[in-house]
Design a protein around this motif. Sequence first.
Motif, PDB file in Angstrom:
ATOM      1  N   ILE A 360       1.234   0.391  -5.335  1.00 24.19           N
ATOM      2  CA  ILE A 360       0.409   1.190  -6.251  1.00 24.19           C
ATOM      3  C   ILE A 360      -0.212   2.369  -5.508  1.00 24.19           C
ATOM      4  N   ALA A 361      -0.809   2.100  -4.342  1.00 27.78           N
ATOM      5  CA  ALA A 361      -1.482   3.162  -3.581  1.00 27.78           C
ATOM      6  C   ALA A 361      -0.506   4.238  -3.137  1.00 27.78           C
ATOM      7  N   ALA A 362       0.656   3.832  -2.621  1.00 28.45           N
ATOM      8  CA  ALA A 362       1.639   4.812  -2.154  1.00 28.45           C
ATOM      9  C   ALA A 362       2.147   5.668  -3.306  1.00 28.45           C
ATOM     10  N   THR A 363       2.405   5.041  -4.434  1.00 32.88           N
ATOM     11  CA  THR A 363       2.909   5.778  -5.603  1.00 32.88           C
ATOM     12  C   THR A 363       1.867   6.778  -6.102  1.00 32.88           C
ATOM     13  N   VAL A 364       0.610   6.349  -6.145  1.00 30.36           N
ATOM     14  CA  VAL A 364      -0.475   7.242  -6.574  1.00 30.36           C
ATOM     15  C   VAL A 364      -0.549   8.467  -5.659  1.00 30.36           C
ATOM     16  N   LEU A 365      -0.516   8.248  -4.342  1.00 34.85           N
ATOM     17  CA  LEU A 365      -0.619   9.373  -3.407  1.00 34.85           C
ATOM     18  C   LEU A 365       0.602  10.282  -3.480  1.00 34.85           C
ATOM     19  N   GLU A 366       1.775   9.695  -3.686  1.00 34.43           N
ATOM     20  CA  GLU A 366       2.992  10.520  -3.828  1.00 34.43           C
ATOM     21  C   GLU A 366       2.892  11.425  -5.043  1.00 34.43           C
ATOM     22  N   ASP A 382       0.876  11.645   5.915  1.00 31.68           N
ATOM     23  CA  ASP A 382       0.587  10.701   7.004  1.00 31.68           C
ATOM     24  C   ASP A 382       0.235   9.330   6.443  1.00 31.68           C
ATOM     25  N   ASN A 383      -0.544   9.322   5.365  1.00 32.42           N
ATOM     26  CA  ASN A 383      -1.013   8.060   4.804  1.00 32.42           C
ATOM     27  C   ASN A 383       0.027   7.377   3.936  1.00 32.42           C
ATOM     28  N   ILE A 384       0.886   8.153   3.307  1.00 28.46           N
ATOM     29  CA  ILE A 384       2.015   7.557   2.571  1.00 28.46           C
ATOM     30  C   ILE A 384       2.956   6.874   3.564  1.00 28.46           C
TER      31      ILE A 384
END
Length: 568
Positions: A360-366, A382-384
């Motif tokens: 969820i977090a990675a998709t949101v940041l992308e 960097d965070n993804i």
Amino acid sequence: MNNLDPAVAQFPQELVTYGGNGQVFSNWAQLHLVLHYLSEMTEEQTLVMYSGHPMGLFPSLPSSPRAIITNGMVVPNYSSRDQYEKMFALGVSMYGQMTAGSYCYIGPQGIVHGTMLTVLNAGRRYLGSDDLSGRVFVTSGLGGMSGAQAKAAVIAGCIGVIAEVDEAPLRKRHEQGWLMEVTSSMEHCIQRIRDSRSSKKALSLGYHGNIVDLWERLQLEYERTGELLVDLGSDQTSLHNPFNGGYYPVQLSFRQANQLMSTDPQRFRTMVHESLKRQIKAINKLSDAGMFFWDYGNAFLLEAKRAGAEVEKVGGGATEFIYPSYVQHIMGDIFSLGFGPFRWVCTSCDAQDLVVTDDIAATVLEDISANVTDQIRQQYNDNIRWIREAGKHKMVVGSQARILYSDQRGRVAIALAINQAIADGRVSAPVVISRDHHDVSGTDSPFRETSNIYDGSAFCADMAVQNFVGDAFRGATWVALHNGGGVGWGEVMNGGFGLLLDGSEDAAKRASLMLNWDVSNGVARRCWSGNSNAYETIQRTMEENSQLRVTMPFPVQDELVLDRALQA
């Protein structure tokens, strides 16, 4: 309980979570009283904690925080190291570090990620490259927080060489798989540095010995051969606590030092100062040769200055030395963009819930990163990269928790998406969101978090206190305010929070309101101090939120205007 789990805590038998003396409670009776109160409290009561002591349950509103935590709150004139020793001995005050005494420590994962970001951005700033293969990073400390350096160096792709005088934490990190190799031979250590530089393979090497010996040997190698074997340097010994085991002088063995600090503390103090002067002398020579060194916010340069070492910056301000702190050169600009260590804990203790929230977090940041500036996109990328690879690096110790750096927009979006996933049943139980106190607005620390604030307010603590109070009435489940943390008692004020996401509309509203404030508070303060990144960030945030109105600074166009006004 997670803070005191033997797999997580540094000295659980002494109620110390990390940093040598960062405590959850100061005695076991306090722990048992707290567990009793938690077992019977209602949503119309708030647990009040005074430096580890449960003052009790007091009536409050369902919308109020369930716990209010303060640690080390002392009248300013009495907030000294010597006074702390007396107050702690009396049992009236406690050093809670940052996330120990506020019960939201998630193990070394948090500092692994922060160290990885620091090393990556140090490479960009000092070496001009994202590629750190074949580059050598030398530092010290493998304890509760510093133990993360080995893992972070390998994730960043460089050669991390970490000195540690105490065999126990060194072996612990090796057994965990965070430290790839261990040696007590200086000759072998130097040879492995040469081999790894040549092969350009990432390596974490633990040297069982004193960091001063290692710095002096690296200096000798340069003088003998002209070969500079180190590119980046720092230090993560616990110098907020230099005379009680936070730093071991090179003149003594580990066992000798432990004996002397109790039998002859004044002589031990003198030897610490002598050792720091030797350490700085070697670092200065290597820096002159081309190594880049920074202070890691552990009070290293501050204590070196007090020892009489050559760290003074000619014409520098009160918070400046010849070497920058990592905030001044690296993380400060990231904080001013609103990025900082956002985290969450899956209360189910189910690893699958963590996998779902990671995605969820990675998709949101992308999704967000597609429409931002290049500078902000780099931080998102960097965070993804971190969050997509976090699972395979086996970061979890204790609670099923995750950390990443995000700005205000990302934090709110991740929190709302996780809350929706709980409502939909994709995540099986509530999730607690939090952050490290070491963040955009959580901490006023003139030699660390606010060391890049140059308008004279670096020693003011309004931001941390406002953060604590503002989070409380905007929906936090608990809030914490501490004296001390990172650079030590009397040197810093910091505030933290925890907020429960249970899938409800009320939780979503609290998260949105509180997280927006939690970040904007610090960005606004940094903007007013003259930081251009913060100016642009808060300007953009006001455009997105019509209810936000921040007092903005205007640059002086004519520096003689005051003189002219007075003359007139």
